[in-house]
Design a protein around this motif. Structure first.
Motif, PDB file in Angstrom:
ATOM      1  N   PHE A 130       6.929  10.029 -14.705  1.00 50.22           N
ATOM      2  CA  PHE A 130       5.966  10.253 -13.202  1.00 50.22           C
ATOM      3  C   PHE A 130       5.126   8.750 -12.937  1.00 50.22           C
ATOM      4  CE2 PHE A 130       1.520  10.852 -11.499  1.00 50.22           C
ATOM      5  CZ  PHE A 130       2.354  11.143 -10.712  1.00 50.22           C
ATOM      6  N   MET A 131       5.897   7.943 -11.902  1.00 49.77           N
ATOM      7  CA  MET A 131       5.537   7.020 -10.842  1.00 49.77           C
ATOM      8  C   MET A 131       6.141   6.002 -11.398  1.00 49.77           C
ATOM      9  SD  MET A 131       1.954   7.144  -9.563  1.00 49.77           S
ATOM     10  CE  MET A 131       1.462   6.233  -7.793  1.00 49.77           C
ATOM     11  N   ILE A 132       6.803   6.072 -12.683  1.00 49.38           N
ATOM     12  CA  ILE A 132       6.924   4.375 -13.253  1.00 49.38           C
ATOM     13  C   ILE A 132       8.157   3.274 -11.829  1.00 49.38           C
ATOM     14  CG2 ILE A 132       6.536   5.906 -15.929  1.00 49.38           C
ATOM     15  CD1 ILE A 132       9.663   5.319 -16.105  1.00 49.38           C
ATOM     16  N   SER A 133       8.694   2.784 -12.675  1.00 49.65           N
ATOM     17  CA  SER A 133       9.436   1.581 -12.027  1.00 49.65           C
ATOM     18  C   SER A 133      10.499   1.457 -13.041  1.00 49.65           C
ATOM     19  CB  SER A 133       8.500   0.111 -11.443  1.00 49.65           C
ATOM     20  OG  SER A 133       9.400  -0.662 -11.223  1.00 49.65           O
ATOM     21  N   LEU A 134      11.534   1.937 -12.167  1.00 45.87           N
ATOM     22  CA  LEU A 134      13.383   1.212 -12.856  1.00 45.87           C
ATOM     23  C   LEU A 134      13.950   0.685 -12.062  1.00 45.87           C
ATOM     24  CD1 LEU A 134      13.532   4.030 -15.035  1.00 45.87           C
ATOM     25  CD2 LEU A 134      13.503   2.183 -16.003  1.00 45.87           C
ATOM     26  N   SER A 135      13.010  -0.284 -11.149  1.00 47.89           N
ATOM     27  CA  SER A 135      13.977  -0.941 -10.134  1.00 47.89           C
ATOM     28  C   SER A 135      14.874  -2.181 -10.652  1.00 47.89           C
ATOM     29  CB  SER A 135      12.729  -1.926  -9.686  1.00 47.89           C
ATOM     30  OG  SER A 135      13.311  -2.287  -8.294  1.00 47.89           O
ATOM     31  N   GLY A 136      16.232  -2.030 -10.486  1.00 53.31           N
ATOM     32  CA  GLY A 136      16.924  -2.453 -10.870  1.00 53.31           C
ATOM     33  C   GLY A 136      17.826  -2.377 -11.921  1.00 53.31           C
ATOM     34  N   ASN A 137      16.473  -1.352 -12.936  1.00 53.55           N
ATOM     35  CA  ASN A 137      17.725  -1.186 -13.992  1.00 53.55           C
ATOM     36  C   ASN A 137      18.379  -0.595 -13.982  1.00 53.55           C
ATOM     37  OD1 ASN A 137      14.421  -1.378 -14.839  1.00 53.55           O
ATOM     38  ND2 ASN A 137      14.802  -1.049 -15.933  1.00 53.55           N
ATOM     39  N   ASP A 138      19.967  -0.657 -14.760  1.00 50.04           N
ATOM     40  CA  ASP A 138      21.239  -0.206 -15.468  1.00 50.04           C
ATOM     41  C   ASP A 138      20.761   1.480 -16.594  1.00 50.04           C
ATOM     42  OD1 ASP A 138      23.839   0.410 -15.959  1.00 50.04           O
ATOM     43  OD2 ASP A 138      24.019  -1.342 -16.938  1.00 50.04           O
ATOM     44  N   LEU A 139      20.834   2.061 -15.371  1.00 47.15           N
ATOM     45  CA  LEU A 139      21.596   4.187 -16.263  1.00 47.15           C
ATOM     46  C   LEU A 139      22.316   4.689 -15.903  1.00 47.15           C
ATOM     47  CD1 LEU A 139      17.556   3.094 -14.410  1.00 47.15           C
ATOM     48  CD2 LEU A 139      17.342   5.630 -16.162  1.00 47.15           C
ATOM     49  N   GLU A 140      23.441   3.672 -16.193  1.00 44.08           N
ATOM     50  CA  GLU A 140      24.378   4.458 -16.119  1.00 44.08           C
ATOM     51  C   GLU A 140      24.903   5.361 -16.761  1.00 44.08           C
ATOM     52  OE1 GLU A 140      29.486   3.441 -15.368  1.00 44.08           O
ATOM     53  OE2 GLU A 140      27.782   1.141 -14.844  1.00 44.08           O
ATOM     54  N   ASN A 141      25.433   6.603 -16.604  1.00 43.20           N
ATOM     55  CA  ASN A 141      25.439   7.815 -17.135  1.00 43.20           C
ATOM     56  C   ASN A 141      24.550   8.382 -18.171  1.00 43.20           C
ATOM     57  OD1 ASN A 141      28.066   7.874 -16.053  1.00 43.20           O
ATOM     58  ND2 ASN A 141      28.882   5.875 -17.701  1.00 43.20           N
ATOM     59  N   ALA A 142      23.397   8.090 -17.845  1.00 48.59           N
ATOM     60  CA  ALA A 142      21.589   8.525 -18.070  1.00 48.59           C
ATOM     61  C   ALA A 142      21.626   9.671 -18.040  1.00 48.59           C
ATOM     62  CB  ALA A 142      20.681   7.645 -18.285  1.00 48.59           C
ATOM     63  N   ASN A 143      21.256  10.278 -18.865  1.00 44.54           N
ATOM     64  CA  ASN A 143      20.812  12.308 -18.951  1.00 44.54           C
ATOM     65  C   ASN A 143      19.222  12.230 -18.899  1.00 44.54           C
ATOM     66  OD1 ASN A 143      19.988  14.994 -19.006  1.00 44.54           O
ATOM     67  ND2 ASN A 143      22.280  15.023 -20.840  1.00 44.54           N
ATOM     68  N   LEU A 144      19.241  12.743 -17.149  1.00 46.75           N
ATOM     69  CA  LEU A 144      18.439  13.122 -16.825  1.00 46.75           C
ATOM     70  C   LEU A 144      17.637  14.058 -16.439  1.00 46.75           C
ATOM     71  CD1 LEU A 144      17.870   9.657 -14.700  1.00 46.75           C
ATOM     72  CD2 LEU A 144      15.608  10.003 -16.489  1.00 46.75           C
ATOM     73  N   SER A 145      17.963  14.835 -16.674  1.00 44.85           N
ATOM     74  CA  SER A 145      18.524  16.175 -15.902  1.00 44.85           C
ATOM     75  C   SER A 145      16.690  17.031 -16.373  1.00 44.85           C
ATOM     76  CB  SER A 145      18.920  17.654 -17.028  1.00 44.85           C
ATOM     77  OG  SER A 145      19.416  16.936 -18.441  1.00 44.85           O
ATOM     78  N   GLY A 146      16.511  17.510 -16.049  1.00 49.11           N
ATOM     79  CA  GLY A 146      14.911  18.239 -16.180  1.00 49.11           C
ATOM     80  C   GLY A 146      14.318  17.138 -15.733  1.00 49.11           C
ATOM     81  N   ALA A 147      14.503  15.691 -15.663  1.00 50.52           N
ATOM     82  CA  ALA A 147      12.910  14.957 -15.880  1.00 50.52           C
ATOM     83  C   ALA A 147      12.055  15.002 -14.573  1.00 50.52           C
ATOM     84  CB  ALA A 147      13.652  13.500 -16.232  1.00 50.52           C
TER      85      ALA A 147
END
Length: 332
Positions: A130-147
């Protein structure tokens, strides 16, 4: 005799339990002293406020399930393939940390600092972001289901191939983000800022995109079947070959949008704005076009068979070779 056996069993159990506890404490002590603890057992460890920022800490492959890392400084730490399920990371500094392949399922990351951190192939299912910053981060193929990703900042981030099924991104910021081939089925994307984002080939079936801003976004070849896009802004968006079959596009802004070969069959386009849009070879069979605005739109070779078009505005629209709602083809 039975009493003696019972006492012996308790003593034996205590003796067997002691080495496990000692081993855990030994790993905690090792981390505090050397900052190098790959593969360590730190389950449930209290590492609150721990400062490892200047020593490039190595926690790769470590077991940190349920650990308290709140307010800890792990800037630049190696946490690749670490198990951080249910860990508390509130206020933790993970800037430039390596989190590739780490398991952060159900982890609490509220107020966590993650600037420059890499999260490729990271497992973040049902995590609290919630409300965090991931600007420009690399999340390729990350699993964020239900997050929980409400109000998250992901501008210019890399989410290519990411799994966001059922994630809550209400009012998230994804301007310029890379989401090619991402899986967003059933995600809550209401009010999201997707301006200039790349969503080519993304799966958005059943997603909630009400009021989302997708101006100049690229959704070519994306699957939006049964999605809800009511009042969304798709001005100048690239929707070539996109599938909107059965979707809700009521009051949507599609001015100057590219809908070449798009599938809009059975879609609801009531009150939609499509002035100057390119709908050449688009499939609009059985769609609701009541009071939609097609002024100056390109509808060449479009199929409008069985479409409801009461009070639709078609001033200066190009209908050459199009199939009209009545089934009649326009000859040019």
């Amino acid at each position: 005799m039975k009493k003696n056996w019972a006492i012996a069993t308790v003593i034996l159990a205590m003796g067997l339990a002691t080495p496990v506890i000692a081993e855990n404490l030994a790993d905690v002590d090792r981390l505090r002293r050397s900052y190098l603890c790959p593969g360590c057992d730190l389950t449930g460890a209290n590492l609150r406020g721990l400062n490892l920022s200047n020593n490039r800490a190595d926690l790769s492959g470590s077991d940190l399930r349920g650990a308290d890392l709140s307010q800890a400084n792990l800037r630049g730490a190696n946490l690749q393939d670490a198990d951080l399920r249910n860990a508390y990371l509130g206020g933790t500094n993970l800037e430039y940390a390596l989190l590739d392949g780490a398991n952060l399922a159900q982890a609490d990351l509220r107020a966590t600092l993650l600037e420059g951190a890499t999260l490729r192939n990271t497992y973040l299912a049902n995590a609290n972001l919630f409300m965090i910053s991931l600007s420009g981060n690399d999340l390729e193929n990350a699993n964020l289901s239900g997050a929980d990703m409400r109000n998250i900042y992901l501008g210019e981030s890399n989410l290519v191939g990411a799994n966001l099924v059922g994630a809550d991104l209400n009012r998230a910021y994804l301007v310029g983000a890379e989401l090619e081939n991402a899986d967003l089925r059933g995600a809550n994307l209401s009010g999201v800022m997707f301006r200039n984002a790349n969503l080519r080939g993304a799966d958005l079936r059943g997603a909630n995109l009400r009021g989302a801003s997708l101006t100049s976004a690229d959704l070519s070849g994306s699957d939006l079947r049964d999605a809800d896009l009511e009042k969304a802004d798709l001005n100048e968006a690239n929707l070539q070959d996109a599938n909107f079959s059965g979707s809700n596009l009521a009051e949507v802004n599609l001015i100057d949008a590219n809908l070449t070969r798009a599938n809009l069959s059975e879609a609801n386009l009531q009150f939609a704005e499509l002035a100057n849009a390119n709908l050449e070879n688009a499939d609009l069979t059985g769609s609701n076009l009541i009071e939609a605005n097609f002024t100056n739109a390109n509808l060449r070779y479009a199929n409008l068979n069985r479409a409801e078009s009461d009070r639709a505005q078609i001033e200066n629209a190009d209908l050459c070779h199009a199939i009209l709602p009545s089934g009649k083809k326009v000859n040019c």
